[in-house]
Design a protein around this motif. Structure first.
Motif, short mmCIF file in Angstrom:
data_model
loop_
_atom_site.label_atom_id
_atom_site.label_comp_id
_atom_site.label_asym_id
_atom_site.label_seq_id
_atom_site.Cartn_x
_atom_site.Cartn_y
_atom_site.Cartn_z
N SER A 135 0.83 -1.20 0.00
CA SER A 135 0.00 0.00 0.00
C SER A 135 0.87 1.26 0.00
CB SER A 135 -0.90 0.01 1.24
OG SER A 135 -1.46 1.29 1.45
N ILE A 161 0.17 4.07 1.09
CA ILE A 161 0.07 4.72 2.40
C ILE A 161 1.16 4.21 3.34
CG2 ILE A 161 -1.38 4.95 4.46
CD1 ILE A 161 -3.83 4.87 2.63
N ASP A 172 -6.75 10.77 -3.51
CA ASP A 172 -7.11 9.48 -2.93
C ASP A 172 -6.08 8.42 -3.33
OD1 ASP A 172 -8.33 7.34 -1.79
OD2 ASP A 172 -10.03 7.27 -3.18
N LYS A 190 -5.74 5.43 -1.23
CA LYS A 190 -5.96 4.29 -0.33
C LYS A 190 -5.91 2.93 -1.04
CE LYS A 190 -11.03 4.42 -0.49
NZ LYS A 190 -12.25 4.56 0.33
N ASP A 191 -6.20 2.90 -2.34
CA ASP A 191 -6.20 1.63 -3.06
C ASP A 191 -4.98 1.47 -3.96
OD1 ASP A 191 -8.66 0.83 -1.96
OD2 ASP A 191 -9.77 1.99 -3.47
#
Length: 347
Positions: free
Chosen positions: A282, A284, A303, A305-306
């Motif tokens: 990930s 993140i 974004d 997160k994925d």
């Protein structure tokens, strides 16, 4: 409010020193307001409380190392019971304090008085010894790293643990011979000496070995163990797994999902040389590691997160590290003038 506070009205110093609630107050300040309120009402117990504090402080002093065998304790107790009038000595490495229980044996009445005062003195001595041994067996060694730091810790058996940034370990030195156990929060590389079972406990799973080298990563929702030499046993109750890893095997548990993979074991894990490698991780998590190594805040205006990242960065050059992460992911970055804030957004 103190539980059963009325019982403390009957307490003497030795009783306070043996009370769990009192110990918690003296050692960590827990319940301090309740104790102070109680003492304001029962000021007649102030002296006993101060004596108990002094007794606990003596028992907990770091430089207090008593050398007393069970035979000496038994002999001391036998002397007290038989009314003998000899000095009772407690040995210490540097100094030898002498506790004199009585002065003479001229009469039966003196013997009775001696017995009267020797009993509480003996109880205090035995209480002191018991607390010292209890304190020694419950004292952990703690080591912690900050942002961008690494720390090598040598364990009592000669095993070595290298902590990555913002990581913690603790172990009990006194019980080490009976149980080789380390508690870990963060990431560390272990080089374990051969011997009895060696256990690494984390909030997400445990690792058990006999003598080997391996890396443990435990942060947020990821628990990962990679074996470099020997064999490593990995357990995780939530994911219901019990794995045995050999060199080149790795198991990752992310949000209770198990991933097994192979890697090419090097002489040491890459992060120890300042290189941080990721494979389908990930984004993140990658940015979290970047923060741990450079010590700034990352603000992401998109974004991610994925999004997964495969690649690496080094801890030597911030700008270069950001390029290695952001360019493949088609992201832009800006470094604030004080270098404490990094802003990442879509290209």
């Amino acid at each position: 409010m103190l539980n059963n506070s009325e019982k403390y009205r009957q307490y003497e110093a030795e009783d306070f020193a043996a009370d769990e609630a009192f110990l918690a107050w003296v050692k960590s300040g827990k319940g301090g307001g309740d104790w102070e309120s109680w003492l304001s009402v029962h000021s007649e117990k102030q002296q006993a409380v101060e004596q108990a504090k002094s007794l606990i402080s003596l028992m907990h002093a770091k430089d207090t190392e008593l050398d007393i065998s069970q035979d000496k304790i038994n002999n001391m107790w036998a002397k007290i019971q038989s009314g003998m009038h000899e000095d009772t000595v407690i040995e210490k490495e540097t100094e030898t304090p002498v506790i004199q229980l009585n002065q003479n044996n001229n009469s039966t009445s003196n013997n009775k008085n001696t017995w009267r005062y020797a009993m509480p003195a003996a109880a205090s001595i035995l209480l002191l010894l018991g607390f010292f041994w209890w304190w020694s067996s419950n004292t952990d060694k703690n080591f912690e790293t900050g942002v961008g730091e690494q720390l090598a810790v040598t364990l009592p058996d000669g095993s070595v643990v290298t902590l990555n940034a913002e990581s913690k370990i603790s172990f009990n030195e006194q019980s080490w011979k009976d149980e080789r156990k380390v508690d870990l929060d963060g990431e560390a590389f272990f080089e374990v000496k051969k011997g009895e079972k060696f256990t690494v406990e984390t909030s997400q799973g445990n690792v058990r070995v006999m003598g080997t080298s391996f890396n443990v990563f435990e942060r947020a929702q990821r628990f990962e163990v990679a074996c470099y030499t020997g064999k490593v046993g990995v357990t995780n109750s939530k994911a219901d797994i019990e794995e045995v890893l050999t060199p080149g095997n790795k198991v990752s548990i992310v949000n209770n999902k198990v991933q097994r993979s192979d890697f090419k074991p090097e002489g040491t894990v890459a992060w120890r040389t300042g290189v941080f490698r990721f494979e389908d991780v990930s984004l993140i998590e990658v940015l979290d590691e970047l923060q741990r190594q450079y010590g700034f805040e990352v603000k992401v205006n998109t974004d991610i997160k994925d999004r997964k990242y495969s690649g690496s960065f080094t801890s030597e050059d911030l700008d270069e590290a950001l390029k290695m992460i952001c360019l493949p992911m088609e992201l832009e970055y800006k470094i604030a003038e004080d270098s404490l804030l990094i802003v990442i957004e879509e290209d």
